[in-house]
Design an enzyme around this catalytic site. Structure first.
Site, PDB file in Angstrom:
ATOM      1  N   ARG A   1       0.822  -1.217   0.000  1.00 25.93           N
ATOM      2  CA  ARG A   1       0.000   0.000   0.000  1.00 25.93           C
ATOM      3  C   ARG A   1       0.852   1.261   0.000  1.00 25.93           C
ATOM      4  NH1 ARG A   1      -4.831  -2.616   2.510  1.00 25.93           N
ATOM      5  NH2 ARG A   1      -6.588  -1.212   2.287  1.00 25.93           N
TER       6      ARG A   1
ATOM      7  N   ARG B   1     -21.751  -2.294   2.133  1.00 27.40           N
ATOM      8  CA  ARG B   1     -21.346  -3.694   2.247  1.00 27.40           C
ATOM      9  C   ARG B   1     -21.356  -4.163   3.698  1.00 27.40           C
ATOM     10  NH1 ARG B   1     -14.849  -3.954   0.829  1.00 27.40           N
ATOM     11  NH2 ARG B   1     -14.223  -2.820   2.702  1.00 27.40           N
TER      12      ARG B   1
HETATM   13  P1  AMP Z   1      -8.423  -3.715   4.026  1.00 25.69           P
HETATM   14  O1  AMP Z   1      -9.132  -4.821   4.717  1.00 25.69           O
HETATM   15  O2  AMP Z   1      -7.416  -4.189   3.012  1.00 25.69           O
HETATM   16  O3  AMP Z   1      -9.363  -2.668   3.474  1.00 25.69           O
HETATM   17  O4  AMP Z   1      -7.533  -2.969   5.152  1.00 25.69           O
HETATM   18  C1  AMP Z   1      -8.150  -2.365   6.247  1.00 25.69           C
HETATM   19  C2  AMP Z   1      -7.172  -1.450   6.939  1.00 25.69           C
HETATM   20  O5  AMP Z   1      -6.045  -2.219   7.417  1.00 25.69           O
HETATM   21  C3  AMP Z   1      -6.568  -0.368   6.074  1.00 25.69           C
HETATM   22  O6  AMP Z   1      -7.429   0.773   5.950  1.00 25.69           O
HETATM   23  C4  AMP Z   1      -5.286  -0.055   6.873  1.00 25.69           C
HETATM   24  O7  AMP Z   1      -5.587   0.704   8.028  1.00 25.69           O
HETATM   25  C5  AMP Z   1      -4.847  -1.444   7.342  1.00 25.69           C
HETATM   26  N1  AMP Z   1      -3.941  -2.071   6.364  1.00 25.69           N
HETATM   27  C6  AMP Z   1      -4.191  -3.182   5.621  1.00 25.69           C
HETATM   28  N2  AMP Z   1      -3.148  -3.468   4.841  1.00 25.69           N
HETATM   29  C7  AMP Z   1      -2.215  -2.514   5.072  1.00 25.69           C
HETATM   30  C8  AMP Z   1      -0.927  -2.251   4.524  1.00 25.69           C
HETATM   31  N3  AMP Z   1      -0.382  -3.020   3.570  1.00 25.69           N
HETATM   32  N4  AMP Z   1      -0.245  -1.177   4.989  1.00 25.69           N
HETATM   33  C9  AMP Z   1      -0.766  -0.383   5.958  1.00 25.69           C
HETATM   34  N5  AMP Z   1      -1.990  -0.554   6.494  1.00 25.69           N
HETATM   35  C10 AMP Z   1      -2.719  -1.619   6.053  1.00 25.69           C
END
Ligand code: AMP
Length: 210
Positions: free
Chosen positions: A95, A128
């Site tokens: 990310r 969702r």
């Molecule tokens: P997601 O389920 O992929 O939408 O991730 C939910 C949240 O987890 C994100 O908004 C970030 O706060 C954190 N997160 C997930 N993956 C990462 C990553 N690769 N780097 C930093 N924060 C992450």
């Protein structure tokens, strides 16, 4: 004699709500590679109330990224497991460009980019529901997870004000990752068709490159 096999590492890039999680599950079944979602790994830590979970929860509920160092340790532990020997599918990582550079030092990933306009993303995410056990995403018309048979919930970070912040963070911190892979080997997927059409495009791209 053991024969060294090349690892197939697929990264699913795109804004939150672009469909990475939706397609990662079926793709993982089809290619027989583990689906690793850094968001799900953090949610497991939050459920376990671990020290990492406590820190991650503060960042996640504010719509911000978790600091890179915390992501790296958690992810490296996961990809060192035996089920990742043939490869794995990353959903939600990298990310940041720093994360992408660290990943590229270890593997040569196939990068798929799910592109969807922001207005559609906001509507999708605020509408969702998610399974609190397996994290599978559902629409608001569903009430129960068809795998875990438990009631669905709305993720704390799928509330509209947090969704808007997550998109802002995506554009400032994660868009440069798309630009970084665009100079290498990015495969764009227009992710606004039907679920099946998008999945077939994703599958073909992986099979052509794999
Ligand atoms: P997601 O389920 O992929 O939408 O991730 C939910 C949240 O987890 C994100 O908004 C970030 O706060 C954190 N997160 C997930 N993956 C990462 C990553 N690769 N780097 C930093 N924060 C992450």
């Amino acid at each position: 004699m053991s024969v060294a096999t090349k690892q197939l590492v697929i990264i699913l890039l795109g804004a939150p709500g672009a469909g990475k999680g939706t397609h990662a599950g079926p793709l993982s079944e089809k290619l027989k590679l583990p689906h690793i979602s850094t968001g799900n790994l953090f949610r497991e830590h939050i459920s376990a109330d671990s020290p990492l979970g406590k820190l991650a929860k503060i960042c996640m509920n504010a719509g911000n990224l978790v600091p890179d160092e915390l992501v790296f340790n958690m992810l490296f532990d996961r990809v060192a497991k035996p089920d990742c020997e043939r490869g794995y599918i990353l959903d939600g990582f990298p990310r940041t460009v720093a994360q992408a550079k660290v990943l590229d030092r270890a593997v040569q990933p196939i990068a798929l980019y799910f592109s969807v306009p922001d207005e559609i993303l906001i509507e999708r995410m605020t509408n969702r529901l998610t399974c609190p056990k397996c994290n599978k995403p559902y629409s608001k018309s569903d009430s129960c997870c068809d795998v875990c048979l438990v009631p669905l919930i709305q993720r704390a970070d799928d509330r509209e004000e947090v969704v808007r912040r997550r998109l802002e963070v995506y554009h400032t911190q994660t868009q440069p990752v798309i630009d970084y892979y665009a100079k290498k080997n990015l495969i764009p997927i227009l992710a606004t068709g039907t679920r099946e059409e998008i999945f077939q495009t994703v599958l073909k791209a992986c099979q052509d490159k794999g």
